[in-house]
Enzyme design. Structure first.
Site, PDB file in Angstrom:
ATOM      1  N   GLU A   1      -9.522  -9.170   3.903  1.00 30.64           N
ATOM      2  CA  GLU A   1     -10.042  -7.450   3.317  1.00 30.64           C
ATOM      3  C   GLU A   1     -11.292  -7.492   3.297  1.00 30.64           C
ATOM      4  O   GLU A   1     -11.418  -8.579   2.340  1.00 30.64           O
ATOM      5  CB  GLU A   1      -8.802  -7.607   2.585  1.00 30.64           C
ATOM      6  CG  GLU A   1      -9.423  -6.538   2.474  1.00 30.64           C
ATOM      7  CD  GLU A   1      -7.886  -5.456   1.601  1.00 30.64           C
ATOM      8  OE1 GLU A   1      -8.125  -4.043   1.588  1.00 30.64           O
ATOM      9  OE2 GLU A   1      -7.077  -5.764   1.592  1.00 30.64           O
TER      10      GLU A   1
ATOM     11  N   LYS B   1       4.154 -11.961   3.554  1.00 32.49           N
ATOM     12  CA  LYS B   1       2.953 -11.711   3.417  1.00 32.49           C
ATOM     13  C   LYS B   1       2.420 -11.839   1.547  1.00 32.49           C
ATOM     14  O   LYS B   1       3.298 -10.883   1.088  1.00 32.49           O
ATOM     15  CB  LYS B   1       1.860 -10.416   3.811  1.00 32.49           C
ATOM     16  CG  LYS B   1       0.385 -10.769   3.577  1.00 32.49           C
ATOM     17  CD  LYS B   1      -0.591  -9.433   4.051  1.00 32.49           C
ATOM     18  CE  LYS B   1      -0.201  -8.643   3.126  1.00 32.49           C
ATOM     19  NZ  LYS B   1      -1.157  -8.696   1.786  1.00 32.49           N
TER      20      LYS B   1
ATOM     21  N   GLU C   1      -0.979 -12.436  -1.854  1.00 37.62           N
ATOM     22  CA  GLU C   1      -2.364 -12.059  -1.882  1.00 37.62           C
ATOM     23  C   GLU C   1      -2.805 -13.216  -2.376  1.00 37.62           C
ATOM     24  O   GLU C   1      -2.023 -13.986  -3.454  1.00 37.62           O
ATOM     25  CB  GLU C   1      -2.536 -11.012  -2.534  1.00 37.62           C
ATOM     26  CG  GLU C   1      -2.590  -9.345  -1.520  1.00 37.62           C
ATOM     27  CD  GLU C   1      -2.505  -8.283  -2.172  1.00 37.62           C
ATOM     28  OE1 GLU C   1      -3.111  -8.324  -3.257  1.00 37.62           O
ATOM     29  OE2 GLU C   1      -2.073  -6.949  -2.107  1.00 37.62           O
TER      30      GLU C   1
ATOM     31  N   ASP D   1       5.873  -6.948   2.429  1.00 37.39           N
ATOM     32  CA  ASP D   1       4.857  -7.634   1.361  1.00 37.39           C
ATOM     33  C   ASP D   1       5.269  -8.625   0.477  1.00 37.39           C
ATOM     34  O   ASP D   1       6.118  -7.052   0.285  1.00 37.39           O
ATOM     35  CB  ASP D   1       3.372  -6.137   1.092  1.00 37.39           C
ATOM     36  CG  ASP D   1       1.902  -6.979   1.594  1.00 37.39           C
ATOM     37  OD1 ASP D   1       1.815  -8.021   2.020  1.00 37.39           O
ATOM     38  OD2 ASP D   1       2.202  -5.854   1.631  1.00 37.39           O
TER      39      ASP D   1
ATOM     40  N   SER E   1       0.848  -1.217   0.032  1.00 42.35           N
ATOM     41  CA  SER E   1       0.534   0.211   0.347  1.00 42.35           C
ATOM     42  C   SER E   1       0.928   1.163  -0.104  1.00 42.35           C
ATOM     43  O   SER E   1       0.289   2.502  -0.183  1.00 42.35           O
ATOM     44  CB  SER E   1      -0.949  -0.112   1.249  1.00 42.35           C
ATOM     45  OG  SER E   1       0.044  -0.305   2.110  1.00 42.35           O
TER      46      SER E   1
END
Length: 354
Positions: free
Chosen positions: A224, A154, A156, A124, A86
């Protein structure tokens, strides 16, 4: 003589036993056996997170992207600090998380690692750095730990290739946090930043994907932008903690973006408003704007810096010598201006001017 020797040996043995017993009260934190003293600032571990999860204690997580934000998170005692991709949006100003590179992420990771000494650090894996093969995924994860100073990574999504990547990274000895529901790296497939799990098929997919990530060895999963009942079902189905963001109150913990929760960007260009799920715990953006406007006004009106912010002095004798040298250089105006400024500062410092 013999009795004295025996007493001496017994005394040394007693001291040794006492020392061993004392040290054995301190937990051993490494496989190398070196007992470490307990420290309130000791890094949060996966074991501690699992203990909190078993006790039903909520886990706290916040993003950070630089040294100052990391220090604030460290001071607050947050459990997990996520160096999120982000950063692409809230730091670099992109519309999505996709453009940020691994090299840029590593810069953020290193800065955060220098500032946050207590939280578990999770980095991330940015888009395009782990999708092509398991070798690429492992290599990227290794760099995030070795070069970025992170404790875990992390990634996704829950497609077969992502599950395989997660499993390979875990098998390489690296802790992995999964991420399901709204996965910003997949917005081209999802059709934008849209909540997931709002119909039967999508809701079941969220739970099944979370379970697949657990099976792959993930120590936690981020949920999320999914409805609270879906998050509750996933949390119940898993043996590992879930971390919610826009997923309601039934997760094992919560995460928010640093800039969002502090109200630092009232009108970010990538969103019309702050996300609906985000509570703003402060209006730091307003404070920053006010301070910058006040600074601009004071500089424009010659109010800053004043005497109290001009601390460095030159003695009268050195000033006279300095003025003389300026005149020798033919800088008469400079000498005159320097003399006038010294007189003005002396006047400002005098008691009558206070």
């Amino acid at each position: 003589m013999a009795a004295s020797l025996v007493r001496s040996c017994c005394s040394r043995a007693s001291r040794a036993i006492t020392t061993v017993r004392f040290m054995s009260n301190v937990p051993e934190d490494t496989v190398y056996g070196g007992p470490k003293p307990q420290n309130s600032n000791q890094r949060v571990t996966l074991t501690q997170l699992r203990q909190k999860h078993r006790k039903g204690e909520p886990i706290t997580m916040v993003t950070a992207y630089d040294y100052p934000s990391a220090v604030h998170i460290d001071t607050a005692g947050i459990d997990v600090c996520l160096v999120g991709d982000s950063a692409a949006m809230v730091v670099h100003g992109y519309d999505t998380t996709l453009p940020i590179s691994l090299e840029e992420m590593l810069v953020h990771c290193r800065a955060v690692a220098r500032g946050a000494k207590r939280p578990l650090l999770v980095g991330d894996l940015p888009f395009g750095t782990y999708e092509s093969s398991t070798n690429q995924a492992v290599d990227t994860a290794v760099r995030v730990l070795k070069e970025g100073g992170m404790d875990a990574i992390k990634l996704e999504g829950g497609s077969p290739s992502r599950i395989t990547a997660a499993k390979s990274i875990v098998e390489a000895g690296i802790a992995v946090m999964g991420h399901v529901g709204l996965t910003p790296q997949a917005i081209s497939v999802l059709g934008g930043f849209r909540p997931q799990g709002k119909n039967i098929a999508s809701a079941v997919k969220v739970v099944e994907t979370a379970m697949a990530l657990q099976e792959a060895g993930c120590f936690s999963v981020v949920l999320e932008c999914v409805p609270p009942p879906v998050a509750a079902a996933a949390t119940s189905a898993l043996n590992i903690p879930t971390i919610g963001i826009g997923a309601g109150p039934f997760c094992s913990g919560q995460v928010l973006v640093y800039h969002d929760l502090l109200g630092m960007m009232q009108h970010p260009h990538h969103a019309k408003v702050t996300p609906k799920f985000c509570k703003q715990y402060a209006q730091v953006g307003e404070v920053i704007n006010k301070a910058l406007l006040e600074y601009k006004e004071e500089v424009s009106k010659h109010l800053f810096p004043g005497p109290s912010h001009s601390p460095y002095k030159i003695s009268s004798s050195d000033l006279d010598g300095f003025l003389s040298e300026l005149q020798k250089l033919g800088l008469d105006k400079a000498a005159s201006d320097a003399a006038a400024s010294a007189e003005k500062m002396d006047h400002s410092d005098s008691p009558s001017s206070q």
